[in-house]
Scaffold this active site. Sequence first.
Site, short mmCIF file in Angstrom:
data_model
loop_
_atom_site.label_atom_id
_atom_site.label_comp_id
_atom_site.label_asym_id
_atom_site.label_seq_id
_atom_site.Cartn_x
_atom_site.Cartn_y
_atom_site.Cartn_z
N GLY A 141 0.80 -1.17 -0.07
CA GLY A 141 0.07 -0.21 0.01
C GLY A 141 0.80 1.37 -0.04
O GLY A 141 1.84 1.32 -0.23
N ASN A 142 0.30 2.48 0.50
CA ASN A 142 0.99 3.40 0.35
C ASN A 142 0.53 4.54 1.32
O ASN A 142 -0.64 4.24 2.04
CB ASN A 142 0.98 4.24 -1.07
CG ASN A 142 -0.26 4.71 -1.50
OD1 ASN A 142 -1.20 5.47 -0.81
ND2 ASN A 142 -0.77 3.91 -2.52
N ARG A 143 1.04 5.69 1.55
CA ARG A 143 0.58 6.51 2.80
C ARG A 143 -0.42 7.49 2.36
O ARG A 143 -0.57 8.43 3.22
CB ARG A 143 1.84 7.08 3.29
CG ARG A 143 2.66 6.23 4.01
CD ARG A 143 4.19 6.71 4.32
NE ARG A 143 3.96 7.94 4.91
CZ ARG A 143 4.98 8.69 4.94
NH1 ARG A 143 6.04 8.62 4.36
NH2 ARG A 143 4.81 9.90 5.65
#
Length: 404
Positions: free
Chosen positions: A211-213
């Site tokens: 995922g990412n932030r």
Amino acid sequence: MEQQPRVVLGVGGGIAAYKACELLRRLTESGHEVRVVPTASALHFVGAATWSALSGAPVATEVWDDVHEVPHVRIGQRAALVVIAPATADVLARAAGGRADDLLTNVLLTARCPVVFAPAMHTEMWEPPAPQENVATLRRRGCVVVEPAVGRLTGVDTGKGRLPDPEALFEICRRVLDRGPRALDTDLAGRHVVISAGGTREPLDPVRYLGNRSSGKQGYALARTAVARGARVTLVAANTALPDPAGADVVRVGTAEELRGAVLKAAADADAVVMAAAVADFRPAARAGQKIKKRDGQDPEPVALVRNPDVLAELSAARPVPGQIVVGFAAETENVLANGRAKLARKGCDLLVVNQVGDGLAFGTEENEAVIIEAAGGETAVPHGPKEALADRVWDAVVRHWPV
Ligand code: CTP
């Protein structure tokens, strides 16, 4: 308290009238002088005494009260905002038809200020062509019509038709009032805009993902500002933990593939698509059916990745609606402008909002700073400020790009 602009709160005859009491409180507590104009049917749900006590002003439903004050003209003339919550199917029809058969519809005809309708009714009453055409008519004329929320309705029913929470409606009113005279220019009225927000998650196994932030805050700010500027808004939200913005249709997705499906579907009749979501470029080639276990004495298996579809490039190439504007976002850590220009050309979109990320910038914060690059060559630097301010500048750029 500083005197704030005058507001007219119109109340239609629906059960959600009780929620309008809370909206009224918020408006008066923030310093607005509020004149409540219920319809006669609204008084079946909440009586005149309640409206009068909460607003500190007289309450009438017909034009025959206090005739010497010419209320059917004055109330509308003096208002800086008219908000109708709940707006029933009947109020929508009478407003769209230009009727003047009670005080509220007279006020609507005489008001020269922004008008916000917050429809609420059973799904079966909301969906047919007649109310939908009335909503389209009102939007075309520049009114803000807030999409109803989905959830529990009266009795055991659930579906689309709930009045959004009073706090969310208050926020929309505040945003419309903040735009001042520009609010009358509801330049997104009658337009359908699609926004993707958040970050996709690509599952490795049933409990893990790549995922990412991205928090989704910039995309949500785009949705909120578009609602206040009169658009019909579809928000495709990937893994966000934010409350649904009032007045937007929210489609929740997880992976890039799901996001692609939802965005392309909504884009089929959209005037603009803004890809604010952080879409994973790669996903694991395989998704383990069971949780991947560590094994003593063995190195972990490398994770093979495959490319995800580039939704922005696909949208830019497809253009199902003539004049549709496609906007990308670019998060860069270095050579921000040069990389942005190259990305704009590569993706084929009309506008690219480039911001610098890393070291606490942009991700998860309330503020942002960016440059909006246009395919035609222009550049607008948006200084450090709230994500809503950047959102408004993005919509300004979109409006400039729509064919006249
Ligand atoms: N985007 C997309 N589909 C993808 C990846 C990105 O639609 N599979 C969109 C994002 O929503 C954003 C824009 O493309 O609007 C820019 O994404 P970014 O990841 O910054 O660009 P990349 O093409 O991945 O470029 P780079 O690898 O240089 O970061």
